[in-house]
Structures are given as C-alpha cells and as structure tokens.
Design a protein around this motif. Structure first.
Motif, PDB file in Angstrom:
ATOM      1  N   LEU A 219       0.849  -1.198   0.000  1.00  0.00           N
ATOM      2  CA  LEU A 219       0.000   0.000   0.000  1.00  0.00           C
ATOM      3  C   LEU A 219       0.877   1.238   0.000  1.00  0.00           C
ATOM      4  N   HIS A 220       0.591   2.160  -0.904  1.00  0.00           N
ATOM      5  CA  HIS A 220       1.327   3.423  -0.929  1.00  0.00           C
ATOM      6  C   HIS A 220       0.918   4.273   0.265  1.00  0.00           C
ATOM      7  N   VAL A 221       1.859   4.999   0.827  1.00  0.00           N
ATOM      8  CA  VAL A 221       1.585   5.787   2.033  1.00  0.00           C
ATOM      9  C   VAL A 221       0.493   6.818   1.794  1.00  0.00           C
ATOM     10  N   ASP A 222       0.398   7.366   0.582  1.00  0.00           N
ATOM     11  CA  ASP A 222      -0.655   8.346   0.317  1.00  0.00           C
ATOM     12  C   ASP A 222      -2.038   7.691   0.336  1.00  0.00           C
ATOM     13  N   ASP A 223      -2.118   6.427  -0.096  1.00  0.00           N
ATOM     14  CA  ASP A 223      -3.404   5.718  -0.007  1.00  0.00           C
ATOM     15  C   ASP A 223      -3.764   5.422   1.447  1.00  0.00           C
ATOM     16  N   LEU A 224      -2.763   5.130   2.270  1.00  0.00           N
ATOM     17  CA  LEU A 224      -3.036   4.940   3.699  1.00  0.00           C
ATOM     18  C   LEU A 224      -3.512   6.244   4.326  1.00  0.00           C
ATOM     19  N   CYS A 225      -2.872   7.340   3.975  1.00  0.00           N
ATOM     20  CA  CYS A 225      -3.285   8.636   4.521  1.00  0.00           C
ATOM     21  C   CYS A 225      -4.711   8.981   4.104  1.00  0.00           C
ATOM     22  N   ALA A 226      -5.070   8.663   2.865  1.00  0.00           N
ATOM     23  CA  ALA A 226      -6.436   8.905   2.410  1.00  0.00           C
ATOM     24  C   ALA A 226      -7.424   8.062   3.212  1.00  0.00           C
ATOM     25  N   ALA A 227      -7.046   6.818   3.504  1.00  0.00           N
ATOM     26  CA  ALA A 227      -7.927   5.936   4.273  1.00  0.00           C
ATOM     27  C   ALA A 227      -8.072   6.419   5.713  1.00  0.00           C
ATOM     28  N   LEU A 228      -6.976   6.847   6.314  1.00  0.00           N
ATOM     29  CA  LEU A 228      -7.029   7.347   7.692  1.00  0.00           C
ATOM     30  C   LEU A 228      -7.915   8.577   7.792  1.00  0.00           C
ATOM     31  N   ASP A 252      -3.356  -2.503  -2.193  1.00  0.00           N
ATOM     32  CA  ASP A 252      -3.461  -1.901  -3.521  1.00  0.00           C
ATOM     33  C   ASP A 252      -4.208  -2.800  -4.494  1.00  0.00           C
ATOM     34  N   GLY A 253      -4.765  -3.906  -3.989  1.00  0.00           N
ATOM     35  CA  GLY A 253      -5.590  -4.775  -4.813  1.00  0.00           C
ATOM     36  C   GLY A 253      -4.848  -5.850  -5.569  1.00  0.00           C
ATOM     37  N   ALA A 254      -3.526  -5.924  -5.395  1.00  0.00           N
ATOM     38  CA  ALA A 254      -2.734  -6.928  -6.103  1.00  0.00           C
ATOM     39  C   ALA A 254      -1.979  -7.796  -5.110  1.00  0.00           C
ATOM     40  N   GLU A 255      -1.626  -9.002  -5.550  1.00  0.00           N
ATOM     41  CA  GLU A 255      -0.738  -9.865  -4.776  1.00  0.00           C
ATOM     42  C   GLU A 255       0.641  -9.814  -5.433  1.00  0.00           C
ATOM     43  N   HIS A 256       1.643  -9.405  -4.677  1.00  0.00           N
ATOM     44  CA  HIS A 256       2.972  -9.185  -5.219  1.00  0.00           C
ATOM     45  C   HIS A 256       3.910 -10.303  -4.765  1.00  0.00           C
ATOM     46  N   THR A 257       4.513 -11.006  -5.715  1.00  0.00           N
ATOM     47  CA  THR A 257       5.555 -11.950  -5.343  1.00  0.00           C
ATOM     48  C   THR A 257       6.836 -11.178  -5.065  1.00  0.00           C
ATOM     49  N   TRP A 258       7.717 -11.780  -4.274  1.00  0.00           N
ATOM     50  CA  TRP A 258       8.990 -11.121  -3.980  1.00  0.00           C
ATOM     51  C   TRP A 258       9.785 -10.891  -5.266  1.00  0.00           C
ATOM     52  N   ASP A 259       9.726 -11.858  -6.179  1.00  0.00           N
ATOM     53  CA  ASP A 259      10.421 -11.714  -7.450  1.00  0.00           C
ATOM     54  C   ASP A 259       9.857 -10.532  -8.244  1.00  0.00           C
ATOM     55  N   ALA A 327     -16.206   0.579   2.196  1.00  0.00           N
ATOM     56  CA  ALA A 327     -16.712   1.141   3.454  1.00  0.00           C
ATOM     57  C   ALA A 327     -16.192   2.546   3.694  1.00  0.00           C
ATOM     58  N   LEU A 328     -14.951   2.809   3.286  1.00  0.00           N
ATOM     59  CA  LEU A 328     -14.339   4.113   3.523  1.00  0.00           C
ATOM     60  C   LEU A 328     -14.504   5.054   2.340  1.00  0.00           C
ATOM     61  N   GLU A 329     -15.149   4.554   1.272  1.00  0.00           N
ATOM     62  CA  GLU A 329     -15.414   5.365   0.073  1.00  0.00           C
ATOM     63  C   GLU A 329     -14.115   5.918  -0.509  1.00  0.00           C
ATOM     64  N   LEU A 330     -13.175   5.012  -0.756  1.00  0.00           N
ATOM     65  CA  LEU A 330     -11.849   5.401  -1.225  1.00  0.00           C
ATOM     66  C   LEU A 330     -11.748   5.295  -2.744  1.00  0.00           C
ATOM     67  N   PRO A 331     -10.916   6.132  -3.363  1.00  0.00           N
ATOM     68  CA  PRO A 331     -10.656   6.014  -4.799  1.00  0.00           C
ATOM     69  C   PRO A 331      -9.755   4.819  -5.074  1.00  0.00           C
ATOM     70  N   PRO A 332      -9.565   4.438  -6.336  1.00  0.00           N
ATOM     71  CA  PRO A 332      -8.671   3.320  -6.651  1.00  0.00           C
ATOM     72  C   PRO A 332      -7.256   3.576  -6.115  1.00  0.00           C
ATOM     73  N   PRO A 333      -6.604   2.541  -5.591  1.00  0.00           N
ATOM     74  CA  PRO A 333      -5.265   2.728  -5.024  1.00  0.00           C
ATOM     75  C   PRO A 333      -4.197   2.864  -6.101  1.00  0.00           C
ATOM     76  N   LEU A 334      -3.044   3.347  -5.694  1.00  0.00           N
ATOM     77  CA  LEU A 334      -1.936   3.566  -6.609  1.00  0.00           C
ATOM     78  C   LEU A 334      -1.248   2.237  -6.922  1.00  0.00           C
ATOM     79  N   PRO A 335      -1.061   1.891  -8.196  1.00  0.00           N
ATOM     80  CA  PRO A 335      -0.328   0.661  -8.527  1.00  0.00           C
ATOM     81  C   PRO A 335       1.130   0.761  -8.069  1.00  0.00           C
ATOM     82  N   PHE A 336       1.724  -0.389  -7.770  1.00  0.00           N
ATOM     83  CA  PHE A 336       3.072  -0.407  -7.216  1.00  0.00           C
ATOM     84  C   PHE A 336       4.093   0.202  -8.162  1.00  0.00           C
ATOM     85  N   ASP A 337       3.999  -0.078  -9.469  1.00  0.00           N
ATOM     86  CA  ASP A 337       4.995   0.465 -10.392  1.00  0.00           C
ATOM     87  C   ASP A 337       4.933   1.984 -10.461  1.00  0.00           C
ATOM     88  N   VAL A 338       3.735   2.525 -10.362  1.00  0.00           N
ATOM     89  CA  VAL A 338       3.595   3.986 -10.360  1.00  0.00           C
ATOM     90  C   VAL A 338       4.145   4.561  -9.061  1.00  0.00           C
TER      91      VAL A 338
END
Length: 349
Positions: A219-228, A252-259, A327-338
C-alpha cells in the motif's frame, strides 16, 4: 468473500469531521505521521500532534500543527489534549523490539490508556486506530485475508497490535472507533521497505528467507493517509460483542511476489531483474540474534530481528482491500509500479 456487516445497536453519536475538523494525531513524527500531516493540513483540518516532552517539534510547528504534550505510557496529558477534538488518529506504536514487553508497552497498554481516556470524555471524539495486517496474521490457506476471518497473529508485534484493537473494542459501547489494518506501506519517507529493496537491486542480488515463494500485499503511504482521513467520517465502527466489526483491511488490490517486487524496482532503475537467493530460516534466525546482540550496547535495533523472522516463517501475507475501499469510500489505489516511479522521482518528498 463474505464481508457484509449487519447494522448493530445504536452507539454513541458521531461528530463527522467537516472541512475544518479538529484532529488529534499521535505518531505525527513517524513515517506515516509526517505524510499524514501534509494530507490533513492540505485538506484544511486543524491538527494537534500529541508528543512526548522530549520530542522535536520544529517541523510540526513549521507545518502549522499545534503541539500537545502527553504520555501514552502514563496517561498524563491525554485528556487535555483530546478535549474538543472531532477525531483522534492513533498512529503511535512500536514496530521493532527485542522483547514482547517492548511491543506491548505502547501498542497494547498505550492504546488502552488512550481509548479509556477518550471514552471517559463527555463528548468522545471518533477514534481511528492504525493497526496492521500483522494483527490479523498471515494469509490462511494462501488466500488473501478478509475481515470476517478470525485473527491469528504469529509475532509479538502482531499480538500486541491485536491486543490494542481489543482494548479499543472493550470501550466501543461508549466510543466510536474504526480499525485499519494496512499491509507493507511504502512511499516518500519510507525508512525500511523500499530502501532495502533498492539496496538489493543495486547490489545485483535479492535475498529471501525460506524456500517458499513469498506473496505480499502493499500500500502506498498516500493511499493509507487517504484511508485514515476518510475513516474519521466513514466505516462501520467496532461493536463490543462482534470480534470482526469495525476492522478494515487495506491493500493496492494486487498480490505481489517477492520476485515481481524486485523486478518492478529494477525496471524503475533501468536495471535487469536481480536473481533471488534463498536463505534458510535457521540462518536468518541466527543472523537476527547476532544482530540484536551486536547492537545491544548502542540501544539501537537492527533491521532484522527475531520477531521479524517469526513472520518470515509464513510466506504469504496478503489481504483483500475490497471491503475497506467500499466502506471508507476510497478512490482506486496507486499501482506499485507507479508508486515506485514517483518515489524515485522525488525520493525526499
């Protein structure tokens, strides 16, 4: 996934924050706290930071944040700081310790004191508790964890964060409270996760403990701040008799492998994918114990601790953020590559 919530009995009335709400913030000098201050001030909220008497506050005052001295360890100053607040966002916590007691002191006992103080006020503010995916535990059967599953923490850190949640739930008949459980958080000001991945990619080799392929939520920190911020007004609150009500996972809606994580960071740096080298868990535990012993005289803690290795024994740490976003009425989260690209473009912002 089954995360529907049925309405419960009426609780204490909410004071939804308006355009210029009064927000008390703990943990304002930490990674997430510093970023959250920017979000809250940009939205026009009046922010008061609860700090210890020894805290450095120059950056807070420069950001037009009021300062209130208080102590989660003793309870001193908490009531005075909270009076008149519309919402309290509780970020303060211990993320690394040599002992279980080190985690418990702030994450459980400190949260209990704060929640009890707020519940005793004539007009309690809403409480937003930033917990952790570690409080829920690793993914059962390799599937993303959801809010309706019982918590099963595996580390001292996770157990202490869950105990903090439970302390808040115990007074939730008098206090409206919402719990957020973010996974690994990264972004501007990140002191640990991205710097560690960047260092490995630049060194040309990525290290992973254990042989099973790891999968993680991010989760990008800005998305956490929006949720808080959103949780100050949205999200179904905790209920005393319901062990899962009021809890909201974030991701962020994705499952990220370490690779894939290493590959994404390498691509952002213009480098090839580094090979992933596995280290046996026994070796990781020995390295953590040695690192803790070496740093003991200085009082500092290493990046790798024995408690962190307890979490590494479980390779899948994912959660579904679907219910939390709705529940928190949040916008789509930021993708990891962005998020990584933005971090590298403005690493100190």
């Amino acid at each position: 996934m089954n995360t529907r919530r049925e309405p419960g009995p009426p609780g204490p009335p909410d004071r939804p924050p308006g355009p210029a709400s009064r927000i008390l913030l703990t943990g304002a000098t930490g990674f997430v706290g510093r970023r959250l201050v920017r979000h809250l001030r940009a939205a026009g909220h009046q922010v008061t930071a609860l700090v210890r008497g020894t805290s450095r506050t120059r950056a807070l005052t420069a950001a037009r944040v009021a300062v209130a001295v208080g102590d989660l360890g003793t309870g001193a100053g908490l009531r005075a700081a909270a009076e008149g607040a519309d919402c309290v966002i509780h970020l303060a916590g211990t993320v690394s310790s040599r002992t279980a007691r080190g985690y418990w002191r702030t994450n459980a006992d400190g949260t209990r004191r704060l929640a009890g103080t707020l519940a005793s006020l004539p007009d309690p503010p809403r409480l937003v508790l930033c917990s952790s995916l570690a409080a829920g535990g690793p993914s059962p059967d390799g599937r993303p964890r959801t809010e309706d599953q019982p918590a099963a923490p595996v580390s001292h850190y996770g157990r202490s964060k869950l105990a903090g949640e439970q302390a808040v739930r115990e007074v939730s008949d008098a206090l409206r409270a919402v719990v957020l459980r973010p996974p690994i958080v990264y972004g501007p000001g990140d002191p640990a996760f991205l710097p560690a991945v960047l260092a490995m990619v630049r060194a040309g080799v990525a290290v992973q403990a254990g042989r099973a392929p790891g999968r993680y939520s991010l989760l990008h920190v800005d998305d956490l701040c929006a949720a808080l911020t959103a949780a100050c007004a949205h999200g179904r609150p905790l209920r005393p008799a319901d062990p899962v009500s009021g809890v909201h996972y974030l991701s962020d809606g994705a499952e990220h492998t370490w690779d894939a994580i290493c590959r994404t960071v390498a691509a952002a740096l213009g480098r090839g994918r580094p090979p992933v080298v596995t280290v046996p868990l026994a070796a990781a535990r020995a390295a953590a114990a040695l690192a803790e012993a070496v740093t003991l005289p200085s009082g500092r803690l290493p990046a790798l601790t024995r408690d962190k290795v307890r979490e590494m024994r479980h390779p899948v740490w994912t959660c579904s953020g679907e219910y939390g976003r709705q529940a928190l009425e949040l916008p789509p989260p930021l993708p990891f590559d962005v998020g990584v690209a933005r971090y590298l473009a403005r690493p100190t912002r």
